[in-house]
Design a protein around this motif. Structure first.
Motif, PDB file in Angstrom:
ATOM      1  N   CYS A  32      -5.669   5.829   0.770  1.00 29.01           N
ATOM      2  CA  CYS A  32      -5.385   5.599  -0.648  1.00 29.01           C
ATOM      3  C   CYS A  32      -5.224   4.093  -0.882  1.00 29.01           C
ATOM      4  CB  CYS A  32      -4.108   6.316  -1.067  1.00 29.01           C
ATOM      5  SG  CYS A  32      -4.162   8.118  -0.839  1.00 29.01           S
ATOM      6  N   VAL A  33      -6.245   3.488  -1.486  1.00 28.38           N
ATOM      7  CA  VAL A  33      -6.220   2.050  -1.746  1.00 28.38           C
ATOM      8  C   VAL A  33      -5.505   1.807  -3.068  1.00 28.38           C
ATOM      9  CG1 VAL A  33      -7.574  -0.050  -2.002  1.00 28.38           C
ATOM     10  CG2 VAL A  33      -8.406   1.804  -0.531  1.00 28.38           C
ATOM     11  N   LEU A  34      -4.421   1.039  -3.008  1.00 23.12           N
ATOM     12  CA  LEU A  34      -3.598   0.731  -4.178  1.00 23.12           C
ATOM     13  C   LEU A  34      -3.424  -0.763  -4.299  1.00 23.12           C
ATOM     14  CD1 LEU A  34      -1.005   3.446  -3.423  1.00 23.12           C
ATOM     15  CD2 LEU A  34      -1.726   3.098  -5.777  1.00 23.12           C
ATOM     16  N   VAL A  35      -3.696  -1.314  -5.479  1.00 22.42           N
ATOM     17  CA  VAL A  35      -3.292  -2.686  -5.761  1.00 22.42           C
ATOM     18  C   VAL A  35      -1.825  -2.631  -6.163  1.00 22.42           C
ATOM     19  CG1 VAL A  35      -3.586  -4.667  -7.267  1.00 22.42           C
ATOM     20  CG2 VAL A  35      -5.598  -3.462  -6.400  1.00 22.42           C
ATOM     21  N   ASP A  36      -0.985  -3.253  -5.365  1.00 19.04           N
ATOM     22  CA  ASP A  36       0.462  -3.153  -5.534  1.00 19.04           C
ATOM     23  C   ASP A  36       0.932  -4.163  -6.573  1.00 19.04           C
ATOM     24  OD1 ASP A  36       3.179  -2.889  -5.344  1.00 19.04           O
ATOM     25  OD2 ASP A  36       3.269  -3.101  -3.165  1.00 19.04           O
ATOM     26  N   GLU A  37       1.274  -3.643  -7.745  1.00 19.41           N
ATOM     27  CA  GLU A  37       1.780  -4.482  -8.828  1.00 19.41           C
ATOM     28  C   GLU A  37       3.305  -4.504  -8.853  1.00 19.41           C
ATOM     29  OE1 GLU A  37      -0.265  -3.809 -12.622  1.00 19.41           O
ATOM     30  OE2 GLU A  37      -1.792  -2.680 -11.513  1.00 19.41           O
ATOM     31  N   GLY A  38       3.910  -4.152  -7.704  1.00 21.04           N
ATOM     32  CA  GLY A  38       5.366  -4.157  -7.602  1.00 21.04           C
ATOM     33  C   GLY A  38       5.966  -2.782  -7.433  1.00 21.04           C
ATOM     34  N   ASP A  39       5.141  -1.737  -7.621  1.00 20.01           N
ATOM     35  CA  ASP A  39       5.634  -0.364  -7.478  1.00 20.01           C
ATOM     36  C   ASP A  39       4.725   0.434  -6.558  1.00 20.01           C
ATOM     37  OD1 ASP A  39       3.426  -0.312  -9.109  1.00 20.01           O
ATOM     38  OD2 ASP A  39       4.276   1.050 -10.604  1.00 20.01           O
ATOM     39  N   PRO A  65      -1.816  -6.351  -1.925  1.00 17.90           N
ATOM     40  CA  PRO A  65      -0.929  -7.072  -2.841  1.00 17.90           C
ATOM     41  C   PRO A  65      -1.706  -7.606  -4.038  1.00 17.90           C
ATOM     42  CG  PRO A  65      -1.343  -8.354  -0.855  1.00 17.90           C
ATOM     43  CD  PRO A  65      -1.929  -7.001  -0.610  1.00 17.90           C
ATOM     44  N   LEU A  66      -1.061  -7.636  -5.177  1.00 16.00           N
ATOM     45  CA  LEU A  66      -1.701  -8.160  -6.380  1.00 16.00           C
ATOM     46  C   LEU A  66      -2.197  -9.580  -6.109  1.00 16.00           C
ATOM     47  CD1 LEU A  66      -2.294  -7.548  -9.373  1.00 16.00           C
ATOM     48  CD2 LEU A  66      -0.115  -8.650  -9.926  1.00 16.00           C
ATOM     49  N   GLY A  67      -3.479  -9.806  -6.358  1.00 18.61           N
ATOM     50  CA  GLY A  67      -4.095 -11.085  -6.056  1.00 18.61           C
ATOM     51  C   GLY A  67      -4.689 -11.170  -4.672  1.00 18.61           C
ATOM     52  N   GLY A  68      -4.469 -10.125  -3.855  1.00 20.49           N
ATOM     53  CA  GLY A  68      -5.010 -10.113  -2.497  1.00 20.49           C
ATOM     54  C   GLY A  68      -6.393  -9.480  -2.442  1.00 20.49           C
ATOM     55  N   ARG A  69      -6.916  -9.334  -1.241  1.00 21.15           N
ATOM     56  CA  ARG A  69      -8.247  -8.799  -1.022  1.00 21.15           C
ATOM     57  C   ARG A  69      -8.171  -7.583  -0.100  1.00 21.15           C
ATOM     58  NH1 ARG A  69      -8.959 -11.569  -4.767  1.00 21.15           N
ATOM     59  NH2 ARG A  69     -10.557 -13.187  -5.095  1.00 21.15           N
ATOM     60  N   PHE A  70      -8.977  -6.578  -0.418  1.00 24.09           N
ATOM     61  CA  PHE A  70      -9.045  -5.386   0.421  1.00 24.09           C
ATOM     62  C   PHE A  70      -9.846  -5.673   1.672  1.00 24.09           C
ATOM     63  CE2 PHE A  70     -11.416  -1.480   1.606  1.00 24.09           C
ATOM     64  CZ  PHE A  70     -10.332  -0.735   2.058  1.00 24.09           C
ATOM     65  N   GLU A  71      -9.304  -5.302   2.825  1.00 25.31           N
ATOM     66  CA  GLU A  71      -9.990  -5.439   4.098  1.00 25.31           C
ATOM     67  C   GLU A  71     -10.480  -4.061   4.523  1.00 25.31           C
ATOM     68  OE1 GLU A  71     -10.671  -8.164   5.602  1.00 25.31           O
ATOM     69  OE2 GLU A  71      -9.484  -9.535   4.372  1.00 25.31           O
ATOM     70  N   PRO A  72     -11.804  -3.861   4.661  1.00 25.69           N
ATOM     71  CA  PRO A  72     -12.326  -2.520   4.923  1.00 25.69           C
ATOM     72  C   PRO A  72     -12.164  -2.037   6.351  1.00 25.69           C
ATOM     73  CG  PRO A  72     -14.130  -4.098   4.800  1.00 25.69           C
ATOM     74  CD  PRO A  72     -12.871  -4.858   4.443  1.00 25.69           C
ATOM     75  N   GLY A  73     -11.519  -2.811   7.205  1.00 29.74           N
ATOM     76  CA  GLY A  73     -11.354  -2.415   8.596  1.00 29.74           C
ATOM     77  C   GLY A  73     -10.805  -1.011   8.796  1.00 29.74           C
ATOM     78  N   PRO A  74      -9.765  -0.571   8.029  1.00 29.27           N
ATOM     79  CA  PRO A  74      -9.218   0.773   8.250  1.00 29.27           C
ATOM     80  C   PRO A  74     -10.233   1.888   8.091  1.00 29.27           C
ATOM     81  CG  PRO A  74      -7.697  -0.537   6.942  1.00 29.27           C
ATOM     82  CD  PRO A  74      -8.960  -1.340   7.064  1.00 29.27           C
ATOM     83  N   LEU A  75     -11.326   1.654   7.345  1.00 28.59           N
ATOM     84  CA  LEU A  75     -12.329   2.696   7.163  1.00 28.59           C
ATOM     85  C   LEU A  75     -13.053   3.009   8.471  1.00 28.59           C
ATOM     86  CD1 LEU A  75     -13.924   1.730   3.732  1.00 28.59           C
ATOM     87  CD2 LEU A  75     -11.969   3.213   4.205  1.00 28.59           C
ATOM     88  N   LYS A  76     -12.944   2.119   9.436  1.00 31.89           N
ATOM     89  CA  LYS A  76     -13.570   2.355  10.738  1.00 31.89           C
ATOM     90  C   LYS A  76     -12.642   3.070  11.706  1.00 31.89           C
ATOM     91  CE  LYS A  76     -16.096  -2.039  10.288  1.00 31.89           C
ATOM     92  NZ  LYS A  76     -16.342  -3.382  10.880  1.00 31.89           N
ATOM     93  N   ASP A  77     -11.444   3.373  11.231  1.00 26.27           N
ATOM     94  CA  ASP A  77     -10.402   3.825  12.149  1.00 26.27           C
ATOM     95  C   ASP A  77      -9.886   5.214  11.781  1.00 26.27           C
ATOM     96  OD1 ASP A  77      -8.564   3.749  14.206  1.00 26.27           O
ATOM     97  OD2 ASP A  77      -7.042   2.737  13.008  1.00 26.27           O
ATOM     98  N   GLY A  78     -10.774   6.196  11.789  1.00 22.44           N
ATOM     99  CA  GLY A  78     -10.323   7.574  11.706  1.00 22.44           C
ATOM    100  C   GLY A  78     -10.060   8.134  10.335  1.00 22.44           C
ATOM    101  N   LEU A  79     -10.456   7.458   9.262  1.00 22.44           N
ATOM    102  CA  LEU A  79     -10.298   8.036   7.937  1.00 22.44           C
ATOM    103  C   LEU A  79     -11.446   8.989   7.645  1.00 22.44           C
ATOM    104  CD1 LEU A  79      -9.129   5.003   5.748  1.00 22.44           C
ATOM    105  CD2 LEU A  79      -7.729   6.845   6.709  1.00 22.44           C
ATOM    106  N   ASP A  80     -11.120  10.048   6.924  1.00 21.41           N
ATOM    107  CA  ASP A  80     -12.125  11.053   6.565  1.00 21.41           C
ATOM    108  C   ASP A  80     -12.540  10.954   5.100  1.00 21.41           C
ATOM    109  OD1 ASP A  80     -12.051  12.585   9.154  1.00 21.41           O
ATOM    110  OD2 ASP A  80      -9.944  12.717   8.562  1.00 21.41           O
TER     111      ASP A  80
END
Length: 245
Positions: A32-39, A65-80
């Motif tokens: 679950c990819v979430l941009v964290d706006e504090g909550d 984190p808000l203003g950060g970048r998503f790193e797709p590495g976890p998609l290679k690690d057992g996600l369905d």
């Protein structure tokens, strides 16, 4: 894309809209990819609860984190499967800006299904209508739906589907924004999705699930505007490029 693409128009009344994703992921681990706006923790708990209400699965938090970048590495690690969640749409587009070319190939290579909720659904488009409520200074949707933008803005998306996507269509009145974007040629065509509604997109056809409708917007063919056709749950939706008659 072999894993499937599932576009959810927002809303919290119909957990069944996550069912197609869970079936495609075989009830496995859903990132679950979430941009964290504090909550972020609260929002993850809300999405995790909705996913579990739809069926057996293991939600996995992937906060950005808000203003950060998503790193797709976890998609290679057992996600369905992956669910890109909702929030401020321009912030989600910015979070994925560094992997717009990489991520679709990675999903296809591993056969990972993609679901987008609200902002995540918008991001699935090749050309994403990320917000705004004015076209050349003229209102085309309520200002409360503008995503902190004034003029309607189109930015690069993931290209998982060839059409633009808008969300909360009936509830927020955003269909007018998509009509304006199509009519002026900012996007080739698009779908606006009601809340508590999912569009399963596969090649040149889709299918509507949930409790609302999907509204397909295409150029009118005479250069004068756009044509809208709505589809109810259970109906097949033609998603190919040629305009409707």
């Amino acid at each position: 894309m072999s894993g499937g693409v599932f576009l959810i128009g927002g809303g919290w009344a119909a957990p069944e809209v996550y069912g197609p994703l869970l079936r495609a992921a075989d009830g496995g681990r859903i990132g679950c990819v979430l941009v964290d706006e504090g909550d972020g923790e609260e929002q993850f708990a809300r999405f995790a609860g909705a996913l579990r209400a739809a069926g057996e699965c293991v939600p996995v938090p992937l906060p950005v984190p808000l203003g950060g970048r998503f790193e797709p590495g976890p998609l290679k690690d057992g996600l369905d499967g992956v669910l890109v969640c909702g929030g401020l749409t321009p912030a989600y587009q910015a979070a994925f800006a560094d992997c717009l070319e990489l991520l679709p190939g990675l999903l296809a290579e591993r056969g990972i299904p993609y679901a987008g909720f609200s902002a995540g659904a918008v991001l699935a488009a090749r050309r994403a209508v990320v917000g705004g409520w004015l076209v050349d200074g003229v209102a085309v949707c309520p200002p409360d739906t503008a995503e902190d933008l004034e003029e309607v803005e189109v930015r690069p998306g993931l290209g998982l589907v060839p059409f633009a996507v808008d969300v909360h269509a009936a509830q927020w009145g955003t269909l007018g924004r998509l009509v304006a974007a199509v009519a002026r040629g900012s996007v080739p065509y698009g779908v606006a999705i009601d809340e508590d509604t999912v569009l399963e997109a596969a090649g040149g056809e889709g299918r509507v699930g949930g409790r609302g409708r999907v509204h397909v917007v295409r150029p009118s063919g005479d250069g004068a505007g756009a044509v809208v056709r709505s589809y109810a749950t259970g109906e097949a939706v033609p998603l190919g490029q040629p305009p409707l008659p």
